[in-house]
Motif scaffolding. Structure first.
Motif, PDB file in Angstrom:
ATOM      1  N   THR A 490      39.732  31.463  49.159  1.00  0.00           N
ATOM      2  CA  THR A 490      39.002  32.242  48.161  1.00  0.00           C
ATOM      3  C   THR A 490      37.593  32.551  48.646  1.00  0.00           C
ATOM      4  OG1 THR A 490      40.269  31.205  46.394  1.00  0.00           O
ATOM      5  CG2 THR A 490      38.211  32.276  45.764  1.00  0.00           C
ATOM      6  N   LEU A 491      36.897  31.540  49.153  1.00  0.00           N
ATOM      7  CA  LEU A 491      35.545  31.775  49.657  1.00  0.00           C
ATOM      8  C   LEU A 491      35.576  32.578  50.946  1.00  0.00           C
ATOM      9  CD1 LEU A 491      32.547  31.188  49.134  1.00  0.00           C
ATOM     10  CD2 LEU A 491      32.762  29.210  50.639  1.00  0.00           C
ATOM     11  N   ALA A 492      36.579  32.319  51.804  1.00  0.00           N
ATOM     12  CA  ALA A 492      36.654  33.022  53.089  1.00  0.00           C
ATOM     13  C   ALA A 492      36.853  34.520  52.904  1.00  0.00           C
ATOM     14  CB  ALA A 492      37.784  32.438  53.935  1.00  0.00           C
ATOM     15  N   SER A 493      37.547  34.923  51.847  1.00  0.00           N
ATOM     16  CA  SER A 493      37.840  36.350  51.639  1.00  0.00           C
ATOM     17  C   SER A 493      36.819  37.041  50.743  1.00  0.00           C
ATOM     18  CB  SER A 493      39.232  36.511  51.024  1.00  0.00           C
ATOM     19  OG  SER A 493      39.294  35.885  49.754  1.00  0.00           O
ATOM     20  N   ASP A 502      25.651  36.066  52.818  1.00  0.00           N
ATOM     21  CA  ASP A 502      26.897  36.091  53.571  1.00  0.00           C
ATOM     22  C   ASP A 502      26.791  35.216  54.811  1.00  0.00           C
ATOM     23  OD1 ASP A 502      29.592  37.312  53.579  1.00  0.00           O
ATOM     24  OD2 ASP A 502      28.937  38.018  55.554  1.00  0.00           O
ATOM     25  N   ARG A 503      25.616  35.164  55.409  1.00  0.00           N
ATOM     26  CA  ARG A 503      25.394  34.263  56.550  1.00  0.00           C
ATOM     27  C   ARG A 503      25.599  32.814  56.121  1.00  0.00           C
ATOM     28  NH1 ARG A 503      20.353  31.913  58.115  1.00  0.00           N
ATOM     29  NH2 ARG A 503      20.415  31.063  60.240  1.00  0.00           N
ATOM     30  N   LEU A 504      25.069  32.448  54.956  1.00  0.00           N
ATOM     31  CA  LEU A 504      25.262  31.099  54.442  1.00  0.00           C
ATOM     32  C   LEU A 504      26.745  30.847  54.143  1.00  0.00           C
ATOM     33  CD1 LEU A 504      24.208  28.402  53.401  1.00  0.00           C
ATOM     34  CD2 LEU A 504      23.702  29.515  51.213  1.00  0.00           C
ATOM     35  N   ARG A 505      27.420  31.839  53.574  1.00  0.00           N
ATOM     36  CA  ARG A 505      28.855  31.697  53.287  1.00  0.00           C
ATOM     37  C   ARG A 505      29.632  31.409  54.565  1.00  0.00           C
ATOM     38  NH1 ARG A 505      33.458  34.783  53.638  1.00  0.00           N
ATOM     39  NH2 ARG A 505      32.229  36.328  54.768  1.00  0.00           N
ATOM     40  N   ARG A 506      29.348  32.153  55.623  1.00  0.00           N
ATOM     41  CA  ARG A 506      30.060  31.933  56.890  1.00  0.00           C
ATOM     42  C   ARG A 506      29.775  30.548  57.457  1.00  0.00           C
ATOM     43  NH1 ARG A 506      28.105  37.152  57.977  1.00  0.00           N
ATOM     44  NH2 ARG A 506      26.665  36.284  59.537  1.00  0.00           N
ATOM     45  N   ALA A 507      28.547  30.085  57.297  1.00  0.00           N
ATOM     46  CA  ALA A 507      28.214  28.743  57.778  1.00  0.00           C
ATOM     47  C   ALA A 507      28.996  27.684  57.021  1.00  0.00           C
ATOM     48  CB  ALA A 507      26.706  28.507  57.628  1.00  0.00           C
ATOM     49  N   ILE A 508      29.111  27.838  55.707  1.00  0.00           N
ATOM     50  CA  ILE A 508      29.881  26.883  54.897  1.00  0.00           C
ATOM     51  C   ILE A 508      31.342  26.877  55.344  1.00  0.00           C
ATOM     52  CG2 ILE A 508      30.737  26.404  52.567  1.00  0.00           C
ATOM     53  CD1 ILE A 508      28.083  27.581  51.523  1.00  0.00           C
ATOM     54  N   ILE A 509      31.898  28.056  55.598  1.00  0.00           N
ATOM     55  CA  ILE A 509      33.292  28.158  56.036  1.00  0.00           C
ATOM     56  C   ILE A 509      33.479  27.493  57.393  1.00  0.00           C
ATOM     57  CG2 ILE A 509      35.070  29.786  56.796  1.00  0.00           C
ATOM     58  CD1 ILE A 509      33.971  31.691  54.633  1.00  0.00           C
ATOM     59  N   ILE A 567      33.326  32.497  37.664  1.00  0.00           N
ATOM     60  CA  ILE A 567      32.347  33.480  38.167  1.00  0.00           C
ATOM     61  C   ILE A 567      32.865  34.193  39.412  1.00  0.00           C
ATOM     62  CG2 ILE A 567      30.371  32.303  37.135  1.00  0.00           C
ATOM     63  CD1 ILE A 567      29.712  31.117  39.829  1.00  0.00           C
ATOM     64  N   VAL A 568      33.709  33.535  40.188  1.00  0.00           N
ATOM     65  CA  VAL A 568      34.309  34.216  41.343  1.00  0.00           C
ATOM     66  C   VAL A 568      35.234  35.331  40.864  1.00  0.00           C
ATOM     67  CG1 VAL A 568      35.998  33.939  43.203  1.00  0.00           C
ATOM     68  CG2 VAL A 568      34.119  32.332  42.991  1.00  0.00           C
ATOM     69  N   ALA A 569      36.031  35.055  39.823  1.00  0.00           N
ATOM     70  CA  ALA A 569      36.917  36.084  39.275  1.00  0.00           C
ATOM     71  C   ALA A 569      36.112  37.261  38.733  1.00  0.00           C
ATOM     72  CB  ALA A 569      37.799  35.488  38.183  1.00  0.00           C
ATOM     73  N   ARG A 570      35.010  36.969  38.022  1.00  0.00           N
ATOM     74  CA  ARG A 570      34.145  38.046  37.514  1.00  0.00           C
ATOM     75  C   ARG A 570      33.563  38.862  38.659  1.00  0.00           C
ATOM     76  NH1 ARG A 570      31.710  37.654  32.543  1.00  0.00           N
ATOM     77  NH2 ARG A 570      30.824  39.681  33.165  1.00  0.00           N
ATOM     78  N   HIS A 571      33.184  38.177  39.713  1.00  0.00           N
ATOM     79  CA  HIS A 571      32.608  38.858  40.878  1.00  0.00           C
ATOM     80  C   HIS A 571      33.624  39.807  41.522  1.00  0.00           C
ATOM     81  CE1 HIS A 571      29.839  39.273  44.275  1.00  0.00           C
ATOM     82  NE2 HIS A 571      30.897  39.174  45.069  1.00  0.00           N
TER      83      HIS A 571
END
Length: 629
Positions: A490-493, A502-509, A567-571
């Motif tokens: 879910t987070l990866a997509s 998005d940079r932070l998201r990629r680091a978390i992944i 909130i992910v679904a809303r996003h």
């Protein structure tokens, strides 16, 4: 200019008619044909069909029809030679030069075809003769039916030094033609020529049109080589041909798949059992040209390999060779048989049903590549895990198609995540103690609880509603990294509008891919190592005094997860709404079929996503809150 028949045949085998037509109009496969809107006249209901197998197109509306060359002529307004030249460029074929020697070559080819056909008939007659008794007994032991003997035109080469040579010369074939066709051998030292095949069961090898171009022979007695094939000739290039491909094409088209076995007898056994869409390479690993031939027959050929070390090595060689050629929708599958068993053995002992089960369980190419890299590789240290990751991504680098490469990277990332997780561990429930709240500060060498800082200069400059939601999505995962255990994809997509976020998201992944069973402290530590603590600190707000309290590390995991999913679904819904609006604008500006299809897909995606928000009944109770605050 008159183009050689072999050149034209090779051109049409390399360039698919549906592929060329599909560049002009969207085609949909319906049964054995493709259909779409006619590219030659305006219409709202598809009346245009493409028959890939027979190589022609036809419009029932305007009457346009023709083959591959004619389509290029009609759509690009070029002459026949120009159309051939353009298609040759697509196929990567050099254009033939019309020279006197080329005409002589065509005449030689015609003569060779006649000689090979005569040889095939002679071998067939020998199998039925008294001399062929041993060969017939061998076929009986292998349970080859009379129908298969006839349809594959099996034959026998008697144990005589010159029997074939004398028989064909008596029928008017010159010795030179027999030598050029690889049927007899002329020693260099000037001795008499002699038959290449002796005391062997003979398998005619045909081209795509079913014409004999070579032979394979299996020794029935003592011989240095168990199998012997014709040499390369004017007609025969073994890297471009598959055994039984002329017959298999029709069944492959009907079933949507083609089976690749290792040898002649496997193909015959498969065909005898009802799998007539079977082919085999000719004693060599599958070549790039053979892969292209297979993909013209079916989008995902099944390689049915012997269940031994050699079969596994063949699977690996083919998988590596296929990587640069992969494209959307076209790949390979692998049916690996039990240890020490080949298709012929399995069918004779257990029947066609057992073979069907093996084929139904064929594994995709992605799984074979994964198994190749993880086999016998220890991954018990960070360095070894990094080596595995590097090896997998190196395979992706060999893929030329960007879409295929992107999806393979995502696949390997997910498999790495699954492999490195601790087995049997589930996300921890309940709240954390207050002692954990300052650990981000400790790792970042800060002196205050960064979760309660306001108006930080590190805040991302995006629109307040969307921006804050994106911040909360990431912050919740940072403070509750257990979410990644079951919601990695879910987070990866997820698409974020802010490049910094998005940079932070990629680091978390990336962290979650390599590290298993992360908790708040682990995540803080790894983000600090990547110098991202300052950015995380900038995302913090008055979480314990607002509706955003669920991001706090002390909140119960259950509440954090439910709020995060909501909130992910809303996003996602808002992003899909924007896609729909963009598709509506494009259709209004340019009313094409492609834009209409884009609008339909956008509506379908939005309808599918609507109503997927998490159920938040009882939200907050697990954290000791009786009502939302």
């Amino acid at each position: 200019m008159a183009f050689p028949p072999q050149f034209m045949e090779e051109l049409k085998s390399r360039v698919g008619l549906a592929e060329v037509v599909g560049r002009r109009t969207k085609l949909t496969k319906k049964g054995r044909e493709y259909s779409g809107l006619c590219p030659f006249h305006n219409e709202k209901t598809p009346s245009f069909t493409v028959n890939e197998e027979k190589g022609f197109y036809h419009c029932f509306g305007c009457g346009a029809n023709g083959d591959l060359i004619e389509f290029v002529k009609q759509t690009e307004g070029v002459s026949f030679p120009e159309a051939v030249e353009r298609l040759a460029a697509v196929a990567g074929l050099p254009m033939p030069v019309e020279r006197p020697e080329e005409k002589a070559r065509q005449q030689r080819a015609a003569t060779l075809h006649e000689a090979m056909e005569l040889a095939g008939k002679w071998f067939t007659a020998q199998l039925a003769s008294q001399a062929g008794a041993v060969a017939r007994q061998y076929l009986g032991r292998r349970q080859v039916s009379e129908e298969a003997v006839s349809s594959f035109r099996l034959g026998f080469a008697p144990n005589s030094r010159t029997a074939l040579k004398e028989a064909l010369i008596a029928r008017g074939v010159s010795e030179g033609t027999l030598i050029e066709g690889g049927l007899i051998i002329k020693p260099d030292e000037g001795r008499e020529s002699y038959d290449r095949f002796r005391d062997r069961l003979m398998f005619p090898i045909t081209d795509r049109r079913g014409r004999i171009i070579a032979f394979g022979g299996r020794a029935l007695g003592e011989a240095p080589a168990k199998y012997l094939n014709s040499p390369e000739t004017l007609l025969f290039h073994k890297g471009h041909v598959l055994y039984n491909m002329a017959t298999a094409r029709q069944k492959a088209f009907d079933t949507g798949t083609v089976i690749v076995a290792e040898g002649y007898m496997d193909v015959i056994a498969l065909s005898d059992a009802g799998f007539s869409q079977s082919v085999a390479p000719l004693g060599t690993a599958i070549t790039e040209d053979q892969l292209q031939v297979l993909w013209q027959m079916a989008p995902e050929p099944i390689l049915c390999l012997d269940g031994d070390t050699a079969g596994w090595r063949a699977a690996l060689r083919t998988s590596e060779r296929a990587l640069p050629l992969l494209r959307p929708g076209y790949s390979l599958r692998f049916a690996l048989l039990p240890e020490g068993v080949d298709p012929d053995d399995l069918i004779r002992k257990e029947g066609a049903g057992a073979m069907s089960q093996i084929l139904d369980n064929a594994q995709p190419l992605s799984e074979i590549l994964w198994r190749k890299e993880v086999a016998d590789r220890p991954v018990d240290t960070p360095e070894r895990k990094a080596a595995l990751e590097k090896a997998l991504y190196s395979l992706c680098d060999e893929m030329r198609d960007p879409a295929v490469q992107t999806h393979y990277r995502a696949f390997f990332k997910e498999r790495l995540w699954q492999a490195f997780r601790s087995k049997g561990q589930t996300p921890r429930q309940g709240s954390r103690g207050a002692g954990e709240r300052n650990r981000f500060v400790r790792f970042a060498n800060q002196g205050s609880d960064s979760r309660f800082l306001r108006n930080s200069s590190h805040r991302t400059a995006v629109a307040p509603a969307v921006g804050r939601r994106e911040e909360l999505i990431l912050l919740t995962v940072v403070n509750h990294p257990e979410i990644m255990e079951n919601h990695y994809d879910t987070l990866a997509s997820l698409h974020l509008s802010s490049p910094q976020l998005d940079r932070l998201r990629r680091a978390i992944i990336d962290i979650a891919t390599v590290e298993s069973s992360l908790d708040y402290t682990d995540m803080a530590h790894h983000l600090a190592k990547r110098k991202l603590s300052e950015q995380v600190k900038g995302l913090q707000g008055p979480t314990t005094k607002s509706l955003d309290w669920f991001v706090d590390p002390a909140a119960a995991y259950e509440d954090a997860l439910n709020a995060w999913l909501h909130i992910v679904a809303r996003h996602k819904v808002e992003a899909l709404q924007k896609d729909l609006e963009a598709a509506e604008r494009q259709l209004g500006e340019n009313a094409t079929t492609e834009n209409l299809d884009r609008l339909k897909m956008a509506k379908q995606a939005l309808d599918a996503a609507a109503g997927n928000e998490a159920d938040i009944e009882g939200f907050g109770l697990a954290s000791g809150r009786n009502k939302s605050v």
